[in-house]
Write an enzyme that holds these catalytic residues in place. Structure first.
Site, PDB file in Angstrom:
ATOM      1  CG  ASP A 493      -1.970  -0.965   1.212  1.00 57.41           C
ATOM      2  OD1 ASP A 493      -2.009  -2.038   0.455  1.00 57.41           O
ATOM      3  OD2 ASP A 493      -2.518  -1.486   2.346  1.00 57.41           O
ATOM      4  CE1 TYR A 551       3.316  -5.588   3.865  1.00 58.99           C
ATOM      5  CE2 TYR A 551       2.732  -7.979   3.438  1.00 58.99           C
ATOM      6  CZ  TYR A 551       2.982  -6.544   3.018  1.00 58.99           C
ATOM      7  OH  TYR A 551       2.856  -6.620   1.796  1.00 58.99           O
TER       8      TYR A 551
END
Length: 699
Positions: A493, A551
């Site tokens: 993102d 992540y």
């Protein structure tokens, strides 16, 4: 990263085609040669939409001196893309365990339809024991019961369940009944490599995985491939079909298989008038054997066909007017199958689903938030005809240029949504591949204004060329003083950081890894640093070879002066025990629809396997690590946002469990900011994660 020391071959191409009343075997093989290559035969029905009637349905009509004289994809770049295509296409033959067809996913397919039995082809509800009988036949308690290489020997379909009986959401209606069979996952051409995972109890169905998805096929549609077959098939030299509905015959004029645009076969030889190709057939023991087939030279080309506007328009003309087929039913194509087959001719790999095609290949351009006028201007200014995809929820389109200031697209469309005076939804059916503007069907009576035109909902554009303007690409080209190709393991993102992004680089320079690392860093800005460079196998691909990704998200419990760009400062008191319970909900295989950006994930799978999830507190810093096979857009940030809500006491673990079962808009309202998110590591076979550690300390 990798470096290849291989010569790039320049492949010439030969167009092909088909004759009537043949008297010899050779004449049979040259059938269709009386037809001009790529001529368009489409005669739009008089009751179709205005765009199709008024816009000439011939791609060559829109070619100009400017477009035909331009080269947007160099030969070197196209050859690299073709090599990546081949690596992805054959990747299933080099796996040891399913990648897409994970046990949880396969079992979940049955669970979904057990709750929604739906309707059959007779418009009657499926009986209550229908799914139970299919599940018993599938014998999933032993899944996977076979792990073997194979190849399809017929044009077939990947089914979500082991049956050819359809499943419709309703007995009538436009979008929930025929032809939208929920069990149709995708068509698969004959002679496609597969990884065979499982055989049903009666051996009549096999669950197989292709390079792009998985599903059940009848066992009569594939053969097992042993080491010798794979070696002889995966030659590196291939022919690609460039005409629709081509019959491939053997040397004695016997039918072998039918192929269409984008289908691929090993190339054996080229002679006057025909190509000799390898065709896979099944012997009596269901072992794959090679037969020799022949294709007219007007029906095939040496792969890849050189990309240029003239060739692109020619292939598009071969597809124009082809009927729409949901998921490839009846040997037809839907929107994303058409774009996939179109680009296969040129050796450009695309995933199967529309949202994945725009997100996972090429240069992504976000068009959300722009007015219709600004969108059209941006597309015209930045788009490259026949190399740019436009995407709206559930639909992909090929940008082919513009006329009189209006964008023109080529797409296989089902129809235009309508709504009558009683509020009943319907469709003005187009049902074929056509050239239109971005406002098709606005003149239709009962056009549904609440839906609007394509231009209102187009969310993104993708330009399918290597991102030569990328920072890393520029650095490599400056240091090596040569053309190179670099591809990363994936996107994140906007605003997200990367601690361990992985990319692969192809170059012909004989440099040691450390020299290359230092040379690249000398040409990179301060916010990018190459940590290590390693030699890699020529088959290695930064994205396709990855097995999982991790992540890391950082939450600050106090104000920070220097670290605020890398954390989310949560001022409220957080209860760690409630956050731990919340995080445990997400581990495993779940449908993360509620946690995905629905604008980007429409019509693609929202099921994800979260392999690991952990949280640790470091003084005033909380670190959350999430590891999974892949992640949906904004999924990690929404998991973190809802975990924080649980820590605040505003939501319970049971509430989160419900959000994994039923769609909810709540997570979207609590999306954590991108500042605290880091792509920690891309993992490949044999990699392990170190103990969780925050990359910064609060100051």
């Amino acid at each position: 990263m990798k470096r290849f020391f291989a010569l790039v071959a320049v492949l010439s191409f030969i167009l092909s085609g088909c004759a009537s009343a043949p008297d010899t075997v050779r004449e049979v093989r040259r059938s269709h040669q009386d037809r001009t290559p790529y001529q368009t035969d489409i005669n739009p029905p008089p009751d179709t939409i205005r765009d199709v009637l008024e816009l000439r349905q011939d791609h060559t009509f829109y070619l100009t001196d400017v477009t035909t004289g331009s080269e947007h994809l160099s030969l070197e770049s196209q050859m690299r893309m073709d090599r990546d295509y081949n690596n992805a296409f054959f990747s299933v033959w080099h796996m040891k365990y399913p990648y897409h067809a994970l046990p949880e996913r396969v079992r979940n397919d049955f669970t979904i339809y057990a709750m929604k039995p739906g309707y059959g082809e007779n418009k009657r509800k499926h009986p209550a024991d229908w799914i139970r009988n299919l599940q018993n036949s599938a014998s999933l308690e032993s899944y996977p019961n076979i792990l073997s290489r194979g190849i399809t020997t017929r044009n077939t379909s990947l089914r979500e369940l082991p049956t050819n009986i359809p499943h419709f959401s309703a007995k009538d209606g436009d979008s929930k009944a025929w032809p939208f069979d929920n069990l149709q996952r995708s068509s698969v051409p004959a002679n496609t490599p597969v990884f065979v995972c499982h055989l049903s109890a009666d051996k009549s169905w096999a669950l197989v995985e292709t390079s792009f998805t998985y599903g059940w096929i009848p066992t009569e549609d594939f053969a097992f491939a042993d080491n010798d077959f794979v070696k002889n098939w995966e030659t590196g030299h291939y022919a690609v079909i460039i005409r629709e509905h081509v019959s491939i015959l053997d040397g004695q004029n016997r039918f072998l298989v039918q192929a269409s645009v984008g289908h691929i076969f090993p190339l054996e030889a080229v002679s006057a008038g025909e190509m000799k190709i390898s065709v896979a057939m099944a012997d009596p023991n269901r072992q794959a054997v090679i037969r020799h087939g022949f294709v007219p030279v007007k029906a095939a080309a040496q792969k890849p066909l050189r990309f240029n506007p003239v060739n692109a328009a020619g292939i598009a003309n071969e597809l124009i007017g082809e009927p729409y087929g949901w998921g490839g039913l009846y040997g037809r194509r839907d929107c994303s199958a058409m774009t996939r087959d179109f680009f296969a001719v040129f050796g450009i790999w695309l995933p199967r689903h529309s949202s994945s095609q725009v997100k996972e290949a090429g240069l992504y351009i976000d068009l959300r938030g722009l007015s219709p006028e600004a969108k059209e201007k941006t597309i015209i200014a930045k788009g490259i005809p026949y190399l740019s995809l436009l995407w709206r929820k559930g639909h992909i389109m090929l940008y082919i240029g513009h006329k009189d200031g209006r964008v023109l697209i080529f797409h296989n469309m089902w129809g235009v949504r309508t709504r009558d005076s009683l509020g009943r939804e319907g469709r003005k059916i187009v049902g074929q591949a056509v050239i239109t503007t971005l406002m098709p069907g606005q003149e239709v009576t009962d056009f549904d204004p609440s839906v609007g035109s394509y231009i209102n909902h187009i969310a993104a554009m993708n330009i399918l060329i290597p991102a030569n303007q990328g920072t890393l690409m520029d650095a490599a080209q400056k240091f090596l003083n040569a053309s190179v190709d670099i591809q990363g393991a994936g996107r994140t993102d906007a605003g997200v950081h990367a601690l361990g992004q992985t990319a692969h680089l192809e170059c012909a320079h004989k440099l040691d890894c450390e020299t290359l690392r230092m040379g690249l860093n000398d040409h990179l800005p301060a916010n990018i640093n190459i940590l290590s460079v390693q030699n890699a196998h020529p088959r290695f691909h930064a994205r396709h070879s990855a097995v999982s990704r991790s992540y890391l998200y950082l939450i600050a419990l106090r104000r920070t002066a220097l670290g605020k760009k890398y954390v989310w400062w949560v001022r409220d008191k957080l209860h760690m025990d409630k956050m731990q319970k919340a995080l445990s909900v997400f581990k495993g295989f779940h449908d993360f629809t509620s946690f995905a950006d629905k604008r980007m994930e429409k019509n693609s799978s929202t099921k994800v396997l979260v392999e690991g999830i952990e949280m640790r507190e470091f003084n005033s810093l909380i670190a959350i690590r999430i590891t999974g096979s892949h992640f949906l857009w904004k999924m990690v940030r929404r998991i973190v946002g809802m975990t924080v809500e649980a820590g605040r006491g505003n939501i319970s673990a049971r509430d989160l469990e419900q959000m994994l079962v039923a769609d909810s808009e709540v997570p979207a309202r609590h999306t954590a900011p991108p500042s605290g998110l880091f792509l920690e590591k891309v993992l490949y076979e044999g990699d392990k994660l170190p103990a969780i550690q925050p990359p910064i300390h609060l100051l």
